[in-house]
Structures are given as C-alpha cells and as structure tokens.
Design an enzyme around this catalytic site. Structure first.
Site, PDB file in Angstrom:
ATOM      1  N   ASP A 175      -0.893 -24.507 -10.053  1.00  0.00           N
ATOM      2  CA  ASP A 175      -1.009 -25.500  -8.882  1.00  0.00           C
ATOM      3  C   ASP A 175       0.440 -25.898  -8.433  1.00  0.00           C
ATOM      4  OD1 ASP A 175      -1.490 -27.336  -7.241  1.00  0.00           O
ATOM      5  OD2 ASP A 175      -2.837 -28.642  -8.476  1.00  0.00           O
TER       6      ASP A 175
ATOM      7  N   SER B 242       1.621 -27.872  -6.669  1.00  0.00           N
ATOM      8  CA  SER B 242       1.582 -29.469  -6.364  1.00  0.00           C
ATOM      9  C   SER B 242       2.058 -30.032  -7.715  1.00  0.00           C
ATOM     10  CB  SER B 242       0.544 -30.051  -5.783  1.00  0.00           C
ATOM     11  OG  SER B 242      -0.609 -30.270  -6.880  1.00  0.00           O
ATOM     12  N   CYS B 243       1.663 -29.317  -8.891  1.00  0.00           N
ATOM     13  CA  CYS B 243       2.094 -30.205 -10.198  1.00  0.00           C
ATOM     14  C   CYS B 243       3.401 -29.930 -10.625  1.00  0.00           C
ATOM     15  CB  CYS B 243       1.099 -29.228 -11.384  1.00  0.00           C
ATOM     16  SG  CYS B 243       1.649 -27.830 -11.764  1.00  0.00           S
ATOM     17  N   GLY B 244       4.177 -28.906 -10.075  1.00  0.00           N
ATOM     18  CA  GLY B 244       5.470 -28.811 -10.293  1.00  0.00           C
ATOM     19  C   GLY B 244       6.006 -28.492 -11.708  1.00  0.00           C
ATOM     20  N   LEU B 245       5.040 -28.138 -12.568  1.00  0.00           N
ATOM     21  CA  LEU B 245       5.198 -27.996 -14.086  1.00  0.00           C
ATOM     22  C   LEU B 245       5.284 -26.220 -14.097  1.00  0.00           C
ATOM     23  CD1 LEU B 245       2.725 -30.360 -15.634  1.00  0.00           C
ATOM     24  CD2 LEU B 245       5.336 -30.427 -15.287  1.00  0.00           C
TER      25      LEU B 245
END
Length: 260
Positions: A104, A106-109
């Site tokens: 995802d 948007s999670c930035g992980l």
C-alpha cells in the site's frame, strides 16, 4: 564519506603493524516504483536519484526517451528508501517484472521492511581456520593458475577453497563475484566438503553480500584481493568472521584474527 577502520598489516616475513584505512560506505537502498517494493541494492549512499534512473533503464522499466524520474529519497535507521513514479504507460511493465510484494503506497513501510530483510542478523561463525600467513600467501600465488577463463578474457572473478596449508582444492569462475562464490559454496555442499581449517579466497573486493554468503556457509576465514566496505567489515565482526583484505604478494590486512 570514507570511514576509518583499523587493521593489522602482515608481511610475508610475519612483521605486523597496526594501520588505519578509509573504507567506502555501503548500505542498502530500497527502491520503490509506484508504491511497489521492487528491489534492494547494496550501494554507496550518494547520487541515489541517478542510481534509480539508471537501474530503471537497465530493468527496461522506462525508455531513454521518457522524462527523467522524480525520485524521493528517505533516510531510515536501516538504510535509504528511494521512491519513484513511473509514467502511467510503464506501469504494466513494472507489474510484470516486480520482484517483491505489492505494498500500500500510503503506508510508507514497504521499503523499510525490505531494508530490514537486507540487514537480517548473520549467524555466528563457529568454524575456525588454522591457516597461517604462509598458507594465505601460497594460495594468493597459486590462484592465477586456477583461473583459465580469466586468462583468456581478463573479465571474470574467481572464488577458491584453500586448505589449511594454502593448497587450492576447488576454484570457480564467473563474471559476477557473487556468482563465483555461490558456485564454490554450492560445489562444496554437493560434494559434502567442509572447510577443514582452510579458508575462502576471492578475487574481488569484500562486499557485504560476500560476507553474508561466507557467514551463512560457516566459512572460517574470508580472504579478498581488494578492499572491504565499512558495512562488510562491521558485519563480519558481528558474525565473528575473520577477514583478510587487500591480500597481495607483499602484504595483507587482517581484521578479526591474526594468522600465524
């Protein structure tokens, strides 16, 4: 930026002295395209946008005629995360070549998790080498005789298994230094050979990936002809893997153990 690291300089006669040498930085760079964690490269932490652009071209994710990529570089405790966005017409090609899971965006992980995988703890090396300096210099002198392809082409690396006496028992060549070491370790596994107090001799620099391969193979001593990176030296120390680097006919630099 170079990082100073201490070694013991050893001559063929056994003279030893402490020296400090600047090592190049090496760290994982996680590359994401359009939110997809694509690859983790071990690289010098500079000119990352240029690295990502060239990597995208080499992977055929973009064409030379495409506009330059916008690359955002994020610094984490584990390394760097470089995030780039491909043109819409290139996304299908990206998904066809993806090497890691889709995240995802948007999670930035994703990149952070990939970095953690790249720097997983190494197992402790339990094997021990009984090879002394004479054995190491002997193997260095004999390595060229086990590099027929390099004599013909001058373009391949070698990885050799040397005994405690310095005699080369096995040697493999490949255009990639990682591939050559993989071939050696694989051959030892298939032939059920152990290190028997010997060591691995590589005709390359001492990179983090080679240290990892050595530790996973429980190699008791890693000898390379060229210099290590800072990360390689630190990771070798953390695994209890002695390394000898810049191993040449006139001298070698030892860290983690002093050969007799």
């Amino acid at each position: 930026m170079p990082f100073p690291f201490s070694f013991t300089r050893i001559s063929p006669k056994g003279d030893a002295s402490f020296v400090e040498r600047d090592l190049a930085e090496e760290m994982p760079v996680a590359i994401e395209f359009n939110g997809v964690g694509y690859a983790v490269l071990m690289a010098t932490p500079g000119d990352v946008a240029e690295l990502v652009q060239g990597f995208a071209l080499a992977e055929r994710l973009v064409l030379p005629s495409d506009a330059p990529l916008d690359v955002d570089v994020h610094v984490t405790e584990q390394g760097l995360v470089a995030r780039a966005t491909l043109p819409p017409e290139r996304v299908e090609g990206l998904l066809g070549r993806v090497r890691h899971r889709v995240s995802d965006s948007s999670c930035g992980l994703c990149g952070v998790e990939n970095l953690e995988q790249a720097l997983r703890p190494l197992p402790a090396v339990t094997a021990r080498s009984t090879a002394g300096r004479a054995a190491i210099f002997r193997a260095l002198g004999d390595l060229a005789a086990h590099q027929p392809l390099n004599r013909q082409t001058g373009a391949v690396h070698a990885a050799a298994l040397a005994g405690a006496d310095g005699a080369i028992r096995l040697a493999y060549e490949d255009v990639g230094r990682h591939n050559a070491f993989d071939k050696l370790i694989g051959a030892m596994r298939r032939r059920q050979l152990s290190w028997d107090g010997g060591f691995a001799l590589l005709s390359s620099r001492c990179s983090y990936e080679l240290v990892e391969k050595a530790a996973l193979a429980n190699c008791p001593l890693l000898v390379t002809i060229s210099a290590p990176t800072r990360l390689a030296a630190e990771r070798a120390a953390s695994a209890g893997l002695p390394i000898i680097v810049l191993a040449r006919a006139d001298a070698m630099l030892a860290a983690g153990g002093l050969p007799g």
